[in-house]
Design a protein around this motif. Structure first.
Motif, PDB file in Angstrom:
ATOM      1  N   LEU A 121      37.901  33.915  50.294  1.00 53.39           N
ATOM      2  CA  LEU A 121      37.599  33.580  48.911  1.00 53.39           C
ATOM      3  C   LEU A 121      37.005  32.182  48.780  1.00 53.39           C
ATOM      4  CD1 LEU A 121      40.683  35.125  47.035  1.00 53.39           C
ATOM      5  CD2 LEU A 121      38.333  35.990  47.106  1.00 53.39           C
ATOM      6  N   LYS A 122      37.453  31.276  49.636  1.00 55.76           N
ATOM      7  CA  LYS A 122      36.891  29.925  49.594  1.00 55.76           C
ATOM      8  C   LYS A 122      35.430  29.938  50.028  1.00 55.76           C
ATOM      9  CE  LYS A 122      40.499  28.247  51.890  1.00 55.76           C
ATOM     10  NZ  LYS A 122      41.368  27.287  52.606  1.00 55.76           N
ATOM     11  N   GLU A 123      35.106  30.750  51.043  1.00 54.69           N
ATOM     12  CA  GLU A 123      33.722  30.835  51.504  1.00 54.69           C
ATOM     13  C   GLU A 123      32.827  31.491  50.463  1.00 54.69           C
ATOM     14  OE1 GLU A 123      34.128  32.854  55.213  1.00 54.69           O
ATOM     15  OE2 GLU A 123      34.744  31.039  56.298  1.00 54.69           O
ATOM     16  N   MET A 124      33.414  32.283  49.580  1.00 59.46           N
ATOM     17  CA  MET A 124      32.660  32.876  48.470  1.00 59.46           C
ATOM     18  C   MET A 124      32.401  31.865  47.351  1.00 59.46           C
ATOM     19  SD  MET A 124      34.479  36.608  48.018  1.00 59.46           S
ATOM     20  CE  MET A 124      33.605  36.881  46.465  1.00 59.46           C
ATOM     21  N   GLY A 125      33.043  30.700  47.449  1.00 57.70           N
ATOM     22  CA  GLY A 125      32.859  29.662  46.437  1.00 57.70           C
ATOM     23  C   GLY A 125      33.885  29.673  45.333  1.00 57.70           C
ATOM     24  N   CYS A 126      34.933  30.494  45.486  1.00 58.95           N
ATOM     25  CA  CYS A 126      35.933  30.608  44.416  1.00 58.95           C
ATOM     26  C   CYS A 126      36.705  29.313  44.179  1.00 58.95           C
ATOM     27  CB  CYS A 126      36.918  31.736  44.750  1.00 58.95           C
ATOM     28  SG  CYS A 126      36.190  33.393  44.702  1.00 58.95           S
ATOM     29  N   ALA A 127      36.788  28.458  45.198  1.00 53.37           N
ATOM     30  CA  ALA A 127      37.613  27.254  45.079  1.00 53.37           C
ATOM     31  C   ALA A 127      36.788  25.996  44.808  1.00 53.37           C
ATOM     32  CB  ALA A 127      38.441  27.068  46.358  1.00 53.37           C
ATOM     33  N   GLU A 128      35.523  26.158  44.461  1.00 56.98           N
ATOM     34  CA  GLU A 128      34.669  24.978  44.312  1.00 56.98           C
ATOM     35  C   GLU A 128      34.805  24.291  42.958  1.00 56.98           C
ATOM     36  OE1 GLU A 128      30.679  26.051  45.136  1.00 56.98           O
ATOM     37  OE2 GLU A 128      31.022  26.396  47.283  1.00 56.98           O
ATOM     38  N   GLY A 129      35.002  25.065  41.909  1.00 56.39           N
ATOM     39  CA  GLY A 129      34.966  24.501  40.567  1.00 56.39           C
ATOM     40  C   GLY A 129      36.338  24.278  39.969  1.00 56.39           C
ATOM     41  N   LEU A 130      36.431  23.308  39.077  1.00 55.42           N
ATOM     42  CA  LEU A 130      37.668  23.062  38.333  1.00 55.42           C
ATOM     43  C   LEU A 130      37.301  22.601  36.929  1.00 55.42           C
ATOM     44  CD1 LEU A 130      40.757  22.819  38.206  1.00 55.42           C
ATOM     45  CD2 LEU A 130      40.527  20.459  38.976  1.00 55.42           C
ATOM     46  N   TYR A 131      37.801  23.339  35.959  1.00 58.79           N
ATOM     47  CA  TYR A 131      37.573  23.005  34.549  1.00 58.79           C
ATOM     48  C   TYR A 131      38.917  22.665  33.934  1.00 58.79           C
ATOM     49  CZ  TYR A 131      35.408  23.415  29.914  1.00 58.79           C
ATOM     50  OH  TYR A 131      34.904  23.160  28.659  1.00 58.79           O
ATOM     51  N   PHE A 132      39.041  21.442  33.456  1.00 59.13           N
ATOM     52  CA  PHE A 132      40.296  20.949  32.901  1.00 59.13           C
ATOM     53  C   PHE A 132      40.312  21.163  31.389  1.00 59.13           C
ATOM     54  CE2 PHE A 132      42.766  17.758  30.732  1.00 59.13           C
ATOM     55  CZ  PHE A 132      43.939  17.663  31.465  1.00 59.13           C
ATOM     56  N   ILE A 133      41.410  21.732  30.889  1.00 60.94           N
ATOM     57  CA  ILE A 133      41.601  21.876  29.440  1.00 60.94           C
ATOM     58  C   ILE A 133      42.998  21.373  29.096  1.00 60.94           C
ATOM     59  CG2 ILE A 133      41.551  23.397  27.438  1.00 60.94           C
ATOM     60  CD1 ILE A 133      40.003  25.418  29.056  1.00 60.94           C
ATOM     61  N   GLY A 134      43.069  20.426  28.200  1.00 66.42           N
ATOM     62  CA  GLY A 134      44.357  19.896  27.747  1.00 66.42           C
ATOM     63  C   GLY A 134      44.583  20.260  26.293  1.00 66.42           C
ATOM     64  N   HIS A 135      45.388  21.310  26.052  1.00 65.97           N
ATOM     65  CA  HIS A 135      45.652  21.759  24.691  1.00 65.97           C
ATOM     66  C   HIS A 135      46.761  20.924  24.034  1.00 65.97           C
ATOM     67  CE1 HIS A 135      43.073  25.159  25.208  1.00 65.97           C
ATOM     68  NE2 HIS A 135      43.835  25.758  26.094  1.00 65.97           N
ATOM     69  N   TYR A 136      46.665  20.823  22.724  1.00 66.86           N
ATOM     70  CA  TYR A 136      47.663  20.084  21.943  1.00 66.86           C
ATOM     71  C   TYR A 136      47.933  20.876  20.673  1.00 66.86           C
ATOM     72  CZ  TYR A 136      49.792  16.209  19.295  1.00 66.86           C
ATOM     73  OH  TYR A 136      50.638  15.415  18.562  1.00 66.86           O
ATOM     74  N   TYR A 137      49.227  21.124  20.390  1.00 65.72           N
ATOM     75  CA  TYR A 137      49.624  21.947  19.251  1.00 65.72           C
ATOM     76  C   TYR A 137      50.428  21.096  18.266  1.00 65.72           C
ATOM     77  CZ  TYR A 137      48.561  25.426  22.835  1.00 65.72           C
ATOM     78  OH  TYR A 137      47.942  26.153  23.831  1.00 65.72           O
ATOM     79  N   PRO A 138      49.771  20.532  17.261  1.00 61.90           N
ATOM     80  CA  PRO A 138      50.481  19.680  16.288  1.00 61.90           C
ATOM     81  C   PRO A 138      51.528  20.480  15.513  1.00 61.90           C
ATOM     82  CG  PRO A 138      48.100  19.394  16.123  1.00 61.90           C
ATOM     83  CD  PRO A 138      48.338  20.603  16.968  1.00 61.90           C
ATOM     84  N   GLU A 139      52.503  19.772  14.976  1.00 61.36           N
ATOM     85  CA  GLU A 139      53.524  20.427  14.154  1.00 61.36           C
ATOM     86  C   GLU A 139      52.840  21.137  12.983  1.00 61.36           C
ATOM     87  OE1 GLU A 139      57.692  19.335  11.803  1.00 61.36           O
ATOM     88  OE2 GLU A 139      56.592  17.803  12.915  1.00 61.36           O
ATOM     89  N   CYS A 140      53.286  22.360  12.707  1.00 61.67           N
ATOM     90  CA  CYS A 140      52.639  23.181  11.681  1.00 61.67           C
ATOM     91  C   CYS A 140      53.564  23.370  10.485  1.00 61.67           C
ATOM     92  CB  CYS A 140      52.262  24.536  12.271  1.00 61.67           C
ATOM     93  SG  CYS A 140      51.412  25.629  11.115  1.00 61.67           S
ATOM     94  N   PRO A 141      53.063  23.182   9.256  1.00 65.76           N
ATOM     95  CA  PRO A 141      53.925  23.337   8.072  1.00 65.76           C
ATOM     96  C   PRO A 141      54.295  24.785   7.771  1.00 65.76           C
ATOM     97  CG  PRO A 141      51.668  22.910   7.399  1.00 65.76           C
ATOM     98  CD  PRO A 141      51.715  22.720   8.888  1.00 65.76           C
ATOM     99  N   GLU A 142      53.487  25.745   8.241  1.00 64.86           N
ATOM    100  CA  GLU A 142      53.759  27.171   8.009  1.00 64.86           C
ATOM    101  C   GLU A 142      53.477  27.958   9.296  1.00 64.86           C
ATOM    102  OE1 GLU A 142      52.732  28.187   3.474  1.00 64.86           O
ATOM    103  OE2 GLU A 142      51.007  27.330   4.555  1.00 64.86           O
TER     104      GLU A 142
END
Length: 291
Positions: free
Chosen positions: A213-234
């Motif tokens: 899988l690494k030779e197929m390129g599966c391990a080349e990319g990394l996309y970082f996402i940092g989610h944040y869930y503020p307090e919700c009134p409802e």
């Protein structure tokens, strides 16, 4: 005296609702969901209301209380017998769940705690300090916004997100937010190492060479996402994340101790209880066998 039915009243309200205008007004503010909370709102704006979830959650009930597999990676690269046992567990988890939690994965608890704190620090900055990163451009390597599908989804999710392409071409350090720059770089480096181990195990689970899988390129990319869930009134009216499948990539998920993640198994939504120091692997649709 004119008697107006509740259906007629609702129809009139709907006719006056201009979702596109509300979406644009919110997006133009560049303040995100956190900006709404900071403004002191007491009601969830209509763009965030999920009609199908108004009457409560859709979690599983009854005596059926399964949990996603937990796999211990201790000595995975030191002991060939242990590695074979772990590979079997990874194969079973991929076949039957598509999700599993990993403990003893090699990333320190300090690093995991600090990346959560770093993402929180960014999202809790004053909106004026974040606006320059607020964008929906796919050409920028570092952005922040509310919902990647903001203008396409039937309802907006109650979250803000920080995005960055970290590999194979990482951004210049100056492009990353100063409050989490160092930990984003450190965490991403560690996740890449973990990914190489994981793709090796998945290759072996498929009966292939460990580098396949690494030779197929599966391990080349990394996309970082940092989610944040503020307090919700409802909170009963909206969701932090809509139900979805992940196609084309493998996701390594880190959730804080508040939890909230659910996975669908045997037509039932299962809560994923967070284990301190663990990583959650979502193999997505990438390993699905197709006829």
């Amino acid at each position: 005296m004119v008697i107006t039915s509740s259906c007629e009243i609702q129809a009139e309200i709907n006719s006056k609702y201009d979702r596109e205008s509300e979406l644009k007004a919110f997006d133009d503010s560049k303040a995100g969901v956190k900006g709404l909370v900071d403004s002191g709102i007491a009601k969830v704006p209509r763009i965030f209301i999920h009609e199908k979830h108004k009457l409560g959650g859709n979690s599983g009930s009854g005596d059926y209380k399964p949990t996603i597999p937990v796999i211990d990676f201790q000595d995975v690269e030191k002991d060939s017998i242990v590695r074979c046992e772990i590979t079997d567990k990874v194969r079973s988890a991929c076949e039957n769940w598509g999700f599993f939690q990993v403990i003893n994965h090699g990333i320190s608890l300090t690093t995991l705690e600090e990346i959560i704190n770093g993402v929180r620090r960014f999202h809790e900055l004053d909106s004026t300090q974040k606006k320059e990163l607020y964008s929906r451009s796919e050409t920028r390597t570092v952005t922040y916004n509310t919902n990647f599908d903001f203008y396409q989804a039937p309802a907006t999710n109650w979250r803000d997100s920080l995005y960055s392409v970290m590999a194979p071409r990482p951004p210049d350090l100056e492009e990353l937010p100063a409050v989490c720059r160092d930990i984003m770089t450190e965490y991403s480096d560690e996740v890449m190492k973990f990914g190489h181990i994981l793709f090796g195990l998945m290759s072996e689970a498929l009966g292939l060479n460990s580098n396949h899988l690494k030779e197929m390129g599966c391990a080349e990319g990394l996309y970082f996402i940092g989610h944040y869930y503020p307090e919700c009134p409802e909170p009963e009216l909206t969701l932090g994340f809509s139900e979805h499948t992940d196609s084309g990539f493998l996701a390594v998920v880190l959730q804080d101790q508040m939890g909230g993640l659910q996975v669908l198994n045997q037509d039932q939504w299962i809560d994923v209880s967070p284990i301190p120091g663990s990583l959650i692997v979502n193999v997505g649709d990438m390993t699905q066998a197709r006829n």
